[in-house]
Design a protein around this motif. Structure first.
Motif, PDB file in Angstrom:
ATOM      1  N   ARG A  92       0.921  -1.057  -0.664  1.00 22.27           N
ATOM      2  CA  ARG A  92      -0.456   0.651   0.267  1.00 22.27           C
ATOM      3  C   ARG A  92       0.712   0.841   0.056  1.00 22.27           C
ATOM      4  N   PRO A  93       0.135   2.382  -0.311  1.00 26.60           N
ATOM      5  CA  PRO A  93       1.143   4.154  -0.390  1.00 26.60           C
ATOM      6  C   PRO A  93       1.410   4.061   0.584  1.00 26.60           C
ATOM      7  N   GLY A  94       2.729   4.316   1.204  1.00 27.95           N
ATOM      8  CA  GLY A  94       3.105   4.920   2.073  1.00 27.95           C
ATOM      9  C   GLY A  94       2.940   4.236   3.576  1.00 27.95           C
ATOM     10  N   THR A  95       2.701   3.505   3.211  1.00 31.59           N
ATOM     11  CA  THR A  95       3.373   1.680   4.202  1.00 31.59           C
ATOM     12  C   THR A  95       5.350   1.605   4.465  1.00 31.59           C
ATOM     13  N   ILE A  96       5.857   2.235   3.341  1.00 28.31           N
ATOM     14  CA  ILE A  96       7.138   2.027   2.834  1.00 28.31           C
ATOM     15  C   ILE A  96       7.093   3.662   2.782  1.00 28.31           C
ATOM     16  N   GLU A  97       8.115   4.519   3.246  1.00 29.58           N
ATOM     17  CA  GLU A  97       8.736   4.903   2.798  1.00 29.58           C
ATOM     18  C   GLU A  97       9.553   5.277   2.340  1.00 29.58           C
ATOM     19  N   ARG A  98       9.100   5.509   0.104  1.00 32.62           N
ATOM     20  CA  ARG A  98       9.412   5.731  -0.704  1.00 32.62           C
ATOM     21  C   ARG A  98      10.717   6.590  -1.221  1.00 32.62           C
ATOM     22  N   ASN A  99      10.268   7.747  -0.043  1.00 33.42           N
ATOM     23  CA  ASN A  99      11.277   8.899  -0.877  1.00 33.42           C
ATOM     24  C   ASN A  99      12.676   9.481   0.063  1.00 33.42           C
ATOM     25  N   PRO A 100      13.716   8.906  -0.636  1.00 30.01           N
ATOM     26  CA  PRO A 100      15.212   9.483   0.391  1.00 30.01           C
ATOM     27  C   PRO A 100      15.428  10.019   1.153  1.00 30.01           C
ATOM     28  N   LEU A 101      14.916  11.041   0.513  1.00 25.29           N
ATOM     29  CA  LEU A 101      15.180  12.705   1.695  1.00 25.29           C
ATOM     30  C   LEU A 101      13.465  12.365   2.125  1.00 25.29           C
ATOM     31  N   ALA A 102      13.557  12.041   2.589  1.00 26.42           N
ATOM     32  CA  ALA A 102      11.704  12.271   3.654  1.00 26.42           C
ATOM     33  C   ALA A 102      12.360  13.084   5.351  1.00 26.42           C
ATOM     34  N   GLU A 103      11.888  13.391   5.687  1.00 25.06           N
ATOM     35  CA  GLU A 103      12.156  13.647   7.241  1.00 25.06           C
ATOM     36  C   GLU A 103      12.162  13.015   8.530  1.00 25.06           C
ATOM     37  N   GLY A 104      12.403  13.244   9.182  1.00 25.34           N
ATOM     38  CA  GLY A 104      11.593  12.525  10.230  1.00 25.34           C
ATOM     39  C   GLY A 104      11.754  11.408  10.883  1.00 25.34           C
ATOM     40  N   TYR A 105      10.645  11.174  11.887  1.00 23.79           N
ATOM     41  CA  TYR A 105      10.695   9.438  12.496  1.00 23.79           C
ATOM     42  C   TYR A 105      10.268   8.528  10.564  1.00 23.79           C
ATOM     43  N   VAL A 106      10.611   8.751  10.126  1.00 26.49           N
ATOM     44  CA  VAL A 106       9.792   7.537   9.145  1.00 26.49           C
ATOM     45  C   VAL A 106      11.093   6.569   8.826  1.00 26.49           C
ATOM     46  N   HIS A 107      10.596   5.175   8.042  1.00 27.45           N
ATOM     47  CA  HIS A 107      10.887   4.314   8.191  1.00 27.45           C
ATOM     48  C   HIS A 107      10.843   3.825   6.151  1.00 27.45           C
ATOM     49  N   LYS A 108      11.983   3.930   5.269  1.00 25.10           N
ATOM     50  CA  LYS A 108      12.004   4.305   4.199  1.00 25.10           C
ATOM     51  C   LYS A 108      12.908   2.886   3.784  1.00 25.10           C
ATOM     52  N   VAL A 109      12.942   2.685   2.401  1.00 29.48           N
ATOM     53  CA  VAL A 109      13.213   1.153   1.429  1.00 29.48           C
ATOM     54  C   VAL A 109      14.454   0.528   2.405  1.00 29.48           C
ATOM     55  N   LEU A 110      14.780   1.260   3.571  1.00 30.00           N
ATOM     56  CA  LEU A 110      15.959  -0.024   2.900  1.00 30.00           C
ATOM     57  C   LEU A 110      16.346   0.361   4.796  1.00 30.00           C
ATOM     58  N   ASP A 111      15.346   0.502   5.896  1.00 29.02           N
ATOM     59  CA  ASP A 111      14.618  -0.357   7.525  1.00 29.02           C
ATOM     60  C   ASP A 111      14.180  -1.006   6.817  1.00 29.02           C
ATOM     61  N   TRP A 112      13.043  -1.325   5.162  1.00 33.25           N
ATOM     62  CA  TRP A 112      12.462  -2.416   5.805  1.00 33.25           C
ATOM     63  C   TRP A 112      13.640  -3.630   4.825  1.00 33.25           C
ATOM     64  N   CYS A 113      14.211  -3.225   3.949  1.00 29.96           N
ATOM     65  CA  CYS A 113      15.174  -3.678   2.995  1.00 29.96           C
ATOM     66  C   CYS A 113      17.209  -3.937   4.031  1.00 29.96           C
ATOM     67  N   PRO A 114      16.857  -3.819   5.143  1.00 28.84           N
ATOM     68  CA  PRO A 114      18.877  -3.397   5.390  1.00 28.84           C
ATOM     69  C   PRO A 114      19.447  -4.428   4.999  1.00 28.84           C
ATOM     70  N   VAL A 115      19.283  -5.472   4.194  1.00 30.66           N
ATOM     71  CA  VAL A 115      20.018  -6.531   3.568  1.00 30.66           C
ATOM     72  C   VAL A 115      18.960  -7.149   2.407  1.00 30.66           C
ATOM     73  N   SER A 116      19.891  -7.399   1.435  1.00 31.45           N
ATOM     74  CA  SER A 116      19.219  -7.446  -0.071  1.00 31.45           C
ATOM     75  C   SER A 116      18.432  -9.105  -0.231  1.00 31.45           C
ATOM     76  N   THR A 117      18.303  -9.848   0.731  1.00 33.75           N
ATOM     77  CA  THR A 117      17.850 -10.063   1.403  1.00 33.75           C
ATOM     78  C   THR A 117      16.581 -10.095   1.882  1.00 33.75           C
ATOM     79  N   SER A 118      16.309  -9.272   2.326  1.00 29.80           N
ATOM     80  CA  SER A 118      14.788  -9.160   3.224  1.00 29.80           C
ATOM     81  C   SER A 118      13.435  -9.263   2.620  1.00 29.80           C
ATOM     82  N   TYR A 119      12.990  -9.656   3.836  1.00 31.51           N
ATOM     83  CA  TYR A 119      11.553 -10.150   3.412  1.00 31.51           C
ATOM     84  C   TYR A 119      10.698  -9.326   1.660  1.00 31.51           C
ATOM     85  N   SER A 120      11.055  -7.889   2.535  1.00 31.39           N
ATOM     86  CA  SER A 120      10.762  -6.979   2.226  1.00 31.39           C
ATOM     87  C   SER A 120      11.041  -6.529   0.616  1.00 31.39           C
TER      88      SER A 120
END
Length: 294
Positions: free
Chosen positions: A207-235
């Motif tokens: 869904r839009p908004g679950t994963i923060e797609r903007n790499p420059l987003a500020e504040g307490y958000v969780h971006k692509v690499l928070d969800w995928c900290p390693v290349s084998t991450s589920y997300s």
């Protein structure tokens, strides 16, 4: 800046500022260090009751055992591929005592309020179960094989049932909720039962908004690499190669002048900020390593 320079600057930051635990994590991942040494340092945060406290979670300064630091201890052992059986036995002993009558463990105990803590680490009751950290605790207890005698004990079965019941409610409510779902479902032995819940999780992650797609987003958000900290991450399957590339480039640029990476929330104190930044810097380096950037 090339990968070797990124790593060198980060190493300098870590050895100037980070906790021994995070320096040992760095050594394990990047200098052929020992996972036993990482876990030996981790033992200093374990209490006689088997749980973990003592500011292992830097914004939670109380010495007493708390559920989230206990989850974090399991996370670190999983990270370095070494579950010490004595530590795990202690954690099991602690969980036997803190599992609530209807299953689940609390997010935090009210004794945290007697010590410095971030605003979210407070409660007025000790009897409210939380999927965070119950889901990940169970997930890593399933995954480790160092000590498994507890799997049919009443407290463990109650926690399982609490988690399954929670998953029946629908979708996660945010990042910290979502990673509990993922860790539990990835490791639960009953994969047929887990298959029932993956579609709801996948729908939510897409869904839009679950994963923060903007790499420059500020504040307490969780971006692509928070969800995928390693290349084998589920997300990872919900994120394009282009998005991964863009976020990695921004991540490199976010390395600060002192060689460490910042946090995106208000620190409890200058000291806790450095403790957090040490841990976060190791995490950022692990991400860059996983995607072949260093």
């Amino acid at each position: 800046m090339n990968g070797a320079q990124v790593l060198s600057r980060a190493k300098d930051f870590l050895y100037k500022n980070a906790r021994l635990l995070d320096r040992k994590r760095y050594e394990y991942h990047f200098e052929g260090g020992s996972n036993v040494e990482v876990v030996d340092v981790l033992k200093a945060y374990q209490n006689q009751d088997g749980g973990f406290g003592n500011a292992l979670e830097p914004d939670l300064r109380c010495p007493q055992s708390q559920p989230v630091p206990t989850e974090l201890a399991l996370t670190i052992m999983e990270e370095v591929h070494y579950f010490d059986p004595h530590i795990v036995k202690g954690i099991v002993k602690h969980l036997q005592q803190i599992t609530l009558p209807g299953g689940g463990v609390p997010f935090v105990f009210k004794n945290a309020k007697h010590y410095p803590h971030a605003p979210w680490w407070k409660t007025e009751e000790d009897c409210r179960p939380s999927i965070n950290p119950t889901g990940k605790i169970l997930g890593y207890l399933y995954k480790q094989k160092a000590f498994t005698d507890f799997c049919q004990e009443e407290w463990f079965l109650k926690n399982e049932q609490f988690t399954w019941d929670y998953l029946e409610h629908g979708s996660p409510t945010g990042y910290h909720d979502g990673i509990q779902w993922i860790t539990f479902l990835e490791n639960v032995p009953d994969t047929n039962k887990a298959d029932k819940y993956w579609p709801a999780l996948d729908d939510w992650l897409s869904r839009p908004g679950t994963i923060e797609r903007n790499p420059l987003a500020e504040g307490y958000v969780h971006k692509v690499l928070d969800w995928c900290p390693v290349s084998t991450s589920y997300s990872r399957k919900f994120i394009s190669d282009e998005e991964i590339h863009n976020h990695l480039q921004v991540l490199i640029r976010q390395q600060q002048e002192d060689g460490g990476w910042p946090i995106n929330w208000h620190a409890l104190s200058p000291g806790t900020e450095l403790e957090w930044r040490g841990g976060i810097t190791v995490e950022r380096l692990r991400t860059l390593q996983s995607y072949g950037m260093i």
